[in-house]
Motif scaffolding. Structure first.
Motif, short mmCIF file in Angstrom:
data_model
loop_
_atom_site.label_atom_id
_atom_site.label_comp_id
_atom_site.label_asym_id
_atom_site.label_seq_id
_atom_site.Cartn_x
_atom_site.Cartn_y
_atom_site.Cartn_z
N LYS A 274 0.93 -4.91 6.25
CA LYS A 274 1.23 -5.17 4.84
C LYS A 274 1.70 -3.88 4.21
O LYS A 274 0.93 -2.94 4.08
CB LYS A 274 -0.01 -5.70 4.13
CG LYS A 274 0.24 -6.25 2.76
CD LYS A 274 -1.01 -6.94 2.22
CE LYS A 274 -0.75 -7.59 0.89
NZ LYS A 274 -1.92 -8.32 0.38
N ARG B 145 2.49 -2.91 1.21
CA ARG B 145 2.02 -2.46 -0.09
C ARG B 145 0.70 -3.16 -0.44
O ARG B 145 0.56 -4.36 -0.27
CB ARG B 145 3.06 -2.75 -1.16
CG ARG B 145 2.71 -2.26 -2.55
CD ARG B 145 3.85 -2.47 -3.50
NE ARG B 145 5.04 -1.71 -3.09
CZ ARG B 145 6.20 -1.76 -3.74
NH1 ARG B 145 6.34 -2.54 -4.81
NH2 ARG B 145 7.23 -1.04 -3.31
N PHE B 146 -0.25 -2.37 -0.94
CA PHE B 146 -1.56 -2.90 -1.31
C PHE B 146 -1.80 -2.68 -2.80
O PHE B 146 -1.37 -1.67 -3.37
CB PHE B 146 -2.67 -2.21 -0.51
CG PHE B 146 -2.53 -2.31 0.97
CD1 PHE B 146 -2.98 -3.44 1.65
CD2 PHE B 146 -1.94 -1.29 1.70
CE1 PHE B 146 -2.86 -3.53 3.02
CE2 PHE B 146 -1.82 -1.38 3.08
CZ PHE B 146 -2.27 -2.50 3.74
N ASN B 147 -2.52 -3.62 -3.39
CA ASN B 147 -2.93 -3.41 -4.78
C ASN B 147 -4.27 -2.68 -4.81
O ASN B 147 -4.86 -2.39 -3.77
CB ASN B 147 -2.99 -4.74 -5.55
CG ASN B 147 -3.98 -5.72 -4.94
OD1 ASN B 147 -5.07 -5.35 -4.49
ND2 ASN B 147 -3.61 -7.00 -4.93
N LYS B 148 -4.76 -2.41 -6.01
CA LYS B 148 -5.98 -1.62 -6.17
C LYS B 148 -7.18 -2.29 -5.50
O LYS B 148 -7.98 -1.62 -4.83
CB LYS B 148 -6.26 -1.42 -7.66
CG LYS B 148 -7.48 -0.55 -7.95
CD LYS B 148 -7.67 -0.36 -9.45
CE LYS B 148 -8.89 0.49 -9.74
NZ LYS B 148 -9.08 0.68 -11.21
N ASP B 149 -7.32 -3.59 -5.68
CA ASP B 149 -8.45 -4.31 -5.09
C ASP B 149 -8.39 -4.29 -3.56
O ASP B 149 -9.42 -4.19 -2.89
CB ASP B 149 -8.48 -5.76 -5.58
CG ASP B 149 -8.88 -5.86 -7.04
OD1 ASP B 149 -9.53 -4.93 -7.54
OD2 ASP B 149 -8.54 -6.87 -7.68
N GLU B 150 -7.18 -4.38 -3.01
CA GLU B 150 -7.03 -4.36 -1.55
C GLU B 150 -7.36 -2.99 -0.98
O GLU B 150 -7.97 -2.90 0.09
CB GLU B 150 -5.61 -4.79 -1.18
CG GLU B 150 -5.36 -6.28 -1.44
CD GLU B 150 -3.90 -6.65 -1.34
OE1 GLU B 150 -3.61 -7.85 -1.16
OE2 GLU B 150 -3.03 -5.74 -1.46
N TYR B 151 -6.98 -1.93 -1.68
CA TYR B 151 -7.37 -0.59 -1.24
C TYR B 151 -8.89 -0.45 -1.26
O TYR B 151 -9.48 0.19 -0.39
CB TYR B 151 -6.73 0.47 -2.14
CG TYR B 151 -5.35 0.90 -1.70
CD1 TYR B 151 -5.17 1.53 -0.47
CD2 TYR B 151 -4.25 0.69 -2.51
CE1 TYR B 151 -3.91 1.94 -0.06
CE2 TYR B 151 -2.97 1.09 -2.11
CZ TYR B 151 -2.81 1.71 -0.89
OH TYR B 151 -1.57 2.11 -0.48
N ARG B 152 -9.51 -1.04 -2.25
CA ARG B 152 -10.97 -0.99 -2.34
C ARG B 152 -11.61 -1.70 -1.16
O ARG B 152 -12.56 -1.19 -0.55
CB ARG B 152 -11.42 -1.63 -3.65
CG ARG B 152 -12.93 -1.55 -3.89
CD ARG B 152 -13.28 -2.29 -5.17
NE ARG B 152 -14.70 -2.22 -5.46
CZ ARG B 152 -15.30 -2.96 -6.38
NH1 ARG B 152 -14.59 -3.82 -7.10
NH2 ARG B 152 -16.60 -2.85 -6.57
#
Length: 241
Positions: free
Chosen positions: A25, A27-34
């Motif tokens: 993937k 690109r990740f959003n903030k929640d996915e990085y978390r």
């Protein structure tokens, strides 16, 4: 010193799968990085605890890593009940199966273990003294500890990030299953020893990957960790008979 070497092992194994995480993937959003951060922390903590306490002996003649595995299991149970990000159902922390999954899961379980038994009888069988400790350890903690982390917690975290799934003959395959299985294989055979000597056991890596893959497929199809734990424990009992 031994604990620090286990930390280096865990970080090395995580580093090896980082390209897979970003390849899956872009690109990740903030929640996915978390979620991925928790994935890394849980794996590292579990590795350091289970392997770092492997040398603790609580009884005369002890052969297996009771303290490390029990501690790793307690870490997993603590996470299951204290985290607010993934549910018990996502982890598979339940006894009931998904509708229509009992027969295919049971058939697959029997087929794989039958093949493993035939291979053992044909190529590996050796007469050994009956060992009660091995029977109890491999029949309980071998699967409970590893499956709760890899096919329960880590796979649930990855499934939140990598949502695409494929249905193959009624069984779910996903990028999360691939990554967790590769990581499990690396944890079995890609290790740093004393003096920073890198030990790569390709056979153990491949066996670990295969075991992780089958266990993950069983867990995803049934919705419960129980088939994965049973599969892991019986496999370990056959291998350590």
């Amino acid at each position: 010193m031994f604990v620090s070497s286990q930390l280096l092992n865990a970080l090395l194994q995580i580093t090896l799968i980082l390209p897979l995480l970003f390849f899956g993937k872009g690109r990740f959003n903030k929640d996915e990085y978390r979620l991925l951060g928790i994935f890394v922390v849980m794996f590292v903590l579990w590795s350091v605890i289970t392997n770092g306490l492997g040398g603790v002996v609580v009884g005369n003649g002890q052969s297996w890593n009771w303290v490390g595995k029990v501690s790793g299991l307690l870490l997993g149970v603590f996470f299951v009940y204290r985290n607010k990000l993934i549910t018990h159902n996502e982890i598979g922390w339940k006894l009931n199966f998904n509708p229509g999954s009992v027969k295919p899961v049971l058939f697959t379980l029997i087929l794989i273990l039958l093949a493993r038994s035939i291979f053992y009888i044909t190529f590996e069988h050796q007469v050994k003294t009956f060992d009660l400790e091995t029977l109890i350890f491999q029949g309980t903690l071998a699967g409970l500890c590893d499956e709760l982390l890899f096919r329960g917690i880590l796979l649930a975290l990855l499934n939140r990030v990598f949502t695409a799934k494929e249905n193959v003959f009624g069984f779910t395959l996903s990028y999360g299953i691939l990554i967790s299985s590769i990581l499990y294989g690396l944890s079995q055979g890609f290790l740093l020893r004393e003096g920073f000597h890198l030990q790569i056991n390709l056979i153990r890596i491949l066996i670990g990957f295969f075991l992780g893959l089958i266990a993950a497929v069983l867990k995803e199809r049934s919705g419960s960790l129980l088939p994965a734990v049973l599969f892991h424990n019986i496999w370990a009992l056959i291998a350590n008979h």
